[in-house]
Write a protein that holds these residues in place. Structure first.
Motif, PDB file in Angstrom:
ATOM      1  N   GLU A 169       2.480   9.262  -6.121  1.00  0.00           N
ATOM      2  CA  GLU A 169       3.241  10.491  -5.868  1.00  0.00           C
ATOM      3  C   GLU A 169       4.277  10.734  -6.957  1.00  0.00           C
ATOM      4  OE1 GLU A 169       4.932   9.891  -2.005  1.00  0.00           O
ATOM      5  OE2 GLU A 169       3.057  10.365  -0.964  1.00  0.00           O
ATOM      6  N   ASP A 170       4.886   9.657  -7.456  1.00  0.00           N
ATOM      7  CA  ASP A 170       5.954   9.760  -8.452  1.00  0.00           C
ATOM      8  C   ASP A 170       5.422   9.747  -9.887  1.00  0.00           C
ATOM      9  OD1 ASP A 170       7.684   9.797  -6.310  1.00  0.00           O
ATOM     10  OD2 ASP A 170       8.337   7.704  -6.559  1.00  0.00           O
TER      11      ASP A 170
ATOM     12  N   ALA B 181      -2.083  -7.066  -7.557  1.00  0.00           N
ATOM     13  CA  ALA B 181      -1.270  -7.928  -6.696  1.00  0.00           C
ATOM     14  C   ALA B 181      -1.681  -7.771  -5.233  1.00  0.00           C
ATOM     15  CB  ALA B 181       0.213  -7.603  -6.864  1.00  0.00           C
ATOM     16  N   MET B 182      -1.941  -6.541  -4.817  1.00  0.00           N
ATOM     17  CA  MET B 182      -2.344  -6.289  -3.441  1.00  0.00           C
ATOM     18  C   MET B 182      -3.727  -6.871  -3.170  1.00  0.00           C
ATOM     19  SD  MET B 182      -2.307  -2.651  -1.553  1.00  0.00           S
ATOM     20  CE  MET B 182      -3.190  -2.425  -0.029  1.00  0.00           C
ATOM     21  N   THR B 183      -4.627  -6.742  -4.120  1.00  0.00           N
ATOM     22  CA  THR B 183      -5.970  -7.310  -3.991  1.00  0.00           C
ATOM     23  C   THR B 183      -5.900  -8.824  -3.846  1.00  0.00           C
ATOM     24  OG1 THR B 183      -6.924  -5.485  -5.264  1.00  0.00           O
ATOM     25  CG2 THR B 183      -8.233  -7.496  -5.115  1.00  0.00           C
ATOM     26  N   SER B 184      -5.075  -9.452  -4.658  1.00  0.00           N
ATOM     27  CA  SER B 184      -4.902 -10.906  -4.574  1.00  0.00           C
ATOM     28  C   SER B 184      -4.352 -11.314  -3.215  1.00  0.00           C
ATOM     29  CB  SER B 184      -3.971 -11.410  -5.671  1.00  0.00           C
ATOM     30  OG  SER B 184      -4.570 -11.252  -6.922  1.00  0.00           O
TER      31      SER B 184
ATOM     32  N   ALA C 273       0.839  -1.205   0.000  1.00  0.00           N
ATOM     33  CA  ALA C 273       0.000   0.000   0.000  1.00  0.00           C
ATOM     34  C   ALA C 273       0.874   1.256   0.000  1.00  0.00           C
ATOM     35  CB  ALA C 273      -0.951  -0.002   1.199  1.00  0.00           C
ATOM     36  N   ARG C 274       1.928   1.244   0.807  1.00  0.00           N
ATOM     37  CA  ARG C 274       2.848   2.393   0.811  1.00  0.00           C
ATOM     38  C   ARG C 274       3.520   2.539  -0.551  1.00  0.00           C
ATOM     39  NH1 ARG C 274       3.987   0.401   5.922  1.00  0.00           N
ATOM     40  NH2 ARG C 274       5.892  -0.563   5.176  1.00  0.00           N
TER      41      ARG C 274
END
Length: 99
Positions: free
Chosen positions: A36-37, A50-53, A28-29
């Motif tokens: 931001e980038d 990937a995070m959802t999985s 998440a970070r």
């Protein structure tokens, strides 16, 4: 006084769950940094996927632990608590399917 409760179904895998959740927190970070980038949209979406999985994997593990421990134990005991545990599990699964 702290509330006491029976051992949770996930207790045997607690450290694994915490490790996986910390990894997801890092993802998440990383996503925030990508935005931001001004990173490419598709790259961000790939990381969101990937995070959802990873979250779904944690959720399925918790469902399995709940069913095999909490629901089975309540079913052995019987009565209204058993019905409530089954209802809770069904509601949780329905929320996961809708998400």
């Amino acid at each position: 006084m702290a509330e006491t409760h029976p051992p949770r179904g996930y207790i045997a895998g607690k450290e694994d769950y915490l490790r996986r959740l910390r990894r997801i927190e890092g993802q998440a970070r990383g996503l925030q940094k990508m935005v931001e980038d001004d990173k490419y949209c598709i790259d961000i979406l790939t990381q969101v996927s990937a995070m959802t999985s990873a979250l779904q994997s944690v959720a399925l593990g918790l469902v399995n632990d709940h069913l095999s421990h909490c629901v089975v134990e309540a079913a052995r005991t019987g009565g209204p608590e058993a019905d409530e545990k089954v209802r809770e599990a069904a509601d949780a699964i329905a929320r996961l399917v809708r998400s």
